[in-house]
Design an enzyme around this catalytic site. Structure first.
Site, PDB file in Angstrom:
ATOM      1  N   GLN A  68       3.678  29.697  34.521  1.00 53.41           N
ATOM      2  CA  GLN A  68       2.656  28.798  35.074  1.00 53.41           C
ATOM      3  C   GLN A  68       1.240  29.286  34.748  1.00 53.41           C
ATOM      4  OE1 GLN A  68       3.147  27.748  39.240  1.00 53.41           O
ATOM      5  NE2 GLN A  68       5.359  28.022  39.034  1.00 53.41           N
TER       6      GLN A  68
HETATM    7  N1  LIG Z   1      21.398  24.395  30.506  1.00 54.69           N
HETATM    8  C1  LIG Z   1      20.714  25.532  30.619  1.00 54.69           C
HETATM    9  N2  LIG Z   1      19.848  25.696  31.644  1.00 54.69           N
HETATM   10  C2  LIG Z   1      19.180  26.870  31.720  1.00 54.69           C
HETATM   11  C3  LIG Z   1      19.357  27.923  30.778  1.00 54.69           C
HETATM   12  N3  LIG Z   1      18.534  28.951  31.113  1.00 54.69           N
HETATM   13  C4  LIG Z   1      17.884  28.550  32.210  1.00 54.69           C
HETATM   14  N4  LIG Z   1      18.263  27.316  32.593  1.00 54.69           N
HETATM   15  C5  LIG Z   1      17.771  26.547  33.747  1.00 54.69           C
HETATM   16  O1  LIG Z   1      16.386  26.313  33.556  1.00 54.69           O
HETATM   17  C6  LIG Z   1      15.700  26.409  34.800  1.00 54.69           C
HETATM   18  C7  LIG Z   1      14.533  27.381  34.692  1.00 54.69           C
HETATM   19  O2  LIG Z   1      15.013  28.679  34.455  1.00 54.69           O
HETATM   20  P1  LIG Z   1      14.130  29.994  34.793  1.00 54.69           P
HETATM   21  O3  LIG Z   1      14.852  31.154  34.215  1.00 54.69           O
HETATM   22  O4  LIG Z   1      13.806  30.061  36.235  1.00 54.69           O
HETATM   23  O5  LIG Z   1      12.789  29.659  33.953  1.00 54.69           O
HETATM   24  P2  LIG Z   1      11.495  30.576  33.716  1.00 54.69           P
HETATM   25  O6  LIG Z   1      11.126  30.440  32.283  1.00 54.69           O
HETATM   26  O7  LIG Z   1      11.751  31.975  34.198  1.00 54.69           O
HETATM   27  O8  LIG Z   1      10.389  29.877  34.619  1.00 54.69           O
HETATM   28  P3  LIG Z   1       9.027  30.509  35.270  1.00 54.69           P
HETATM   29  O9  LIG Z   1       9.428  31.682  36.098  1.00 54.69           O
HETATM   30  O10 LIG Z   1       8.456  29.383  36.108  1.00 54.69           O
HETATM   31  O11 LIG Z   1       8.118  30.867  34.141  1.00 54.69           O
HETATM   32  C8  LIG Z   1      16.755  26.800  35.849  1.00 54.69           C
HETATM   33  O12 LIG Z   1      17.164  25.626  36.521  1.00 54.69           O
HETATM   34  C9  LIG Z   1      17.885  27.360  35.029  1.00 54.69           C
HETATM   35  O13 LIG Z   1      19.136  27.192  35.651  1.00 54.69           O
HETATM   36  C10 LIG Z   1      20.296  27.712  29.721  1.00 54.69           C
HETATM   37  O14 LIG Z   1      20.533  28.556  28.843  1.00 54.69           O
HETATM   38  N5  LIG Z   1      20.938  26.504  29.688  1.00 54.69           N
END
Ligand SMILES: Nc1nc2c(ncn2[C@@H]2O[C@H](COP(=O)(O)OP(=O)(O)OP(=O)(O)O)[C@@H](O)[C@H]2O)c(=O)[nH]1
Length: 213
Positions: A68
């Site tokens: 973010q």
């Molecule tokens: N289908 C699918 N969904 C995924 C995968 N990796 C993450 N997600 C989904 O994507 C969403 C965001 O994942 P996060 O790991 O929290 O994303 P982030 O990049 O860390 O987000 P921030 O902390 O806000 O920067 C979640 O609902 C996960 O379940 C994947 O490999 N496949």
């Protein structure tokens, strides 16, 4: 006690909110996946893992940054301490791919010149929702001079491979430093052992030698 690792590197994960950085990291370090999205709060968090590469025990400290916008002043402070960067986009989210230009230019500005980078398109399990082709990802990586991986934290596809590869690149880039560090550590341990022999001949054996850690 055996040495737990020879060298410590810091890796940083960058990319838009929701691309799956936290899930990739949890999959790599704990082999777990969570389908809910709880944004990384307070800007930054890290997990550790030890890998063995070419006989060197490498401890990687992997910093998971919040995608973010409002956290970016905090997270930029970590760029200059990173030796490796994992740029992540979501293959089902075109804007997250377009925003890579901004993430890369920030790294050019704030990270050390020697920093090693790879590009990762995550969520490759979600083929039906794909918005960025594999070819587009691979071409962009080539333009930036990076290696490219498509991963899925959900199905555990290519997660270990991508983190291991960026660590190998860092190890290669810092090889001279690592060799001299390992060399001086060995010399130090030998010196301690010699001193033990000279001043305390009754205290010999591995348990003493390895206490110098
Ligand atoms: N289908 C699918 N969904 C995924 C995968 N990796 C993450 N997600 C989904 O994507 C969403 C965001 O994942 P996060 O790991 O929290 O994303 P982030 O990049 O860390 O987000 P921030 O902390 O806000 O920067 C979640 O609902 C996960 O379940 C994947 O490999 N496949």
């Amino acid at each position: 006690m055996a040495k737990q690792y020879d060298v410590l590197f810091r890796l940083l994960m960058l990319g838009d909110s929701g691309v799956g950085k936290t899930c990739m990291l949890r999959r790599f370090t704990e082999n777990e996946f969570d389908s809910s999205h709880i944004s990384t709060i307070a800007g930054i968090d890290f997990k550790m893992k030890t890998l063995e590469i070419d006989g060197v025990k490498v401890r990687v400290q992997i910093w998971d940054t919040a995608g973010q916008e409002r956290y970016q002043t905090i997270t930029k402070q970590y760029y200059r301490r990173a030796q490796g960067i994992v740029f992540v986009y979501d293959i089902t989210n075109q804007p997250s791919f377009q925003h890579l230009a901004k993430w890369v230019s920030d790294v050019d500005e704030y990270a050390p010149d020697m920093v090693q980078r790879i590009l990762v398109g995550n969520k490759c399990d979600a083929e039906a929702r794909r918005q960025v082709t594999k070819d587009q990802g691979s071409k962009l990586a080539e333009n930036y001079g990076m290696e490219f991986f498509e991963t899925s934290a959900s199905t555990n596809s290519c997660i270990v491979e991508s983190f291991t590869r960026v660590t190998e690149l860092v190890l290669q880039a810092y090889k001279r430093d690592v060799d001299s560090l390992l060399g001086s550590l060995d010399e130090y341990l030998d010196k301690i052992a010699l001193e033990d022999d000279r001043f305390a001949p009754h205290i010999i054996g591995d348990s003493q030698k390895n206490c110098a850690c």
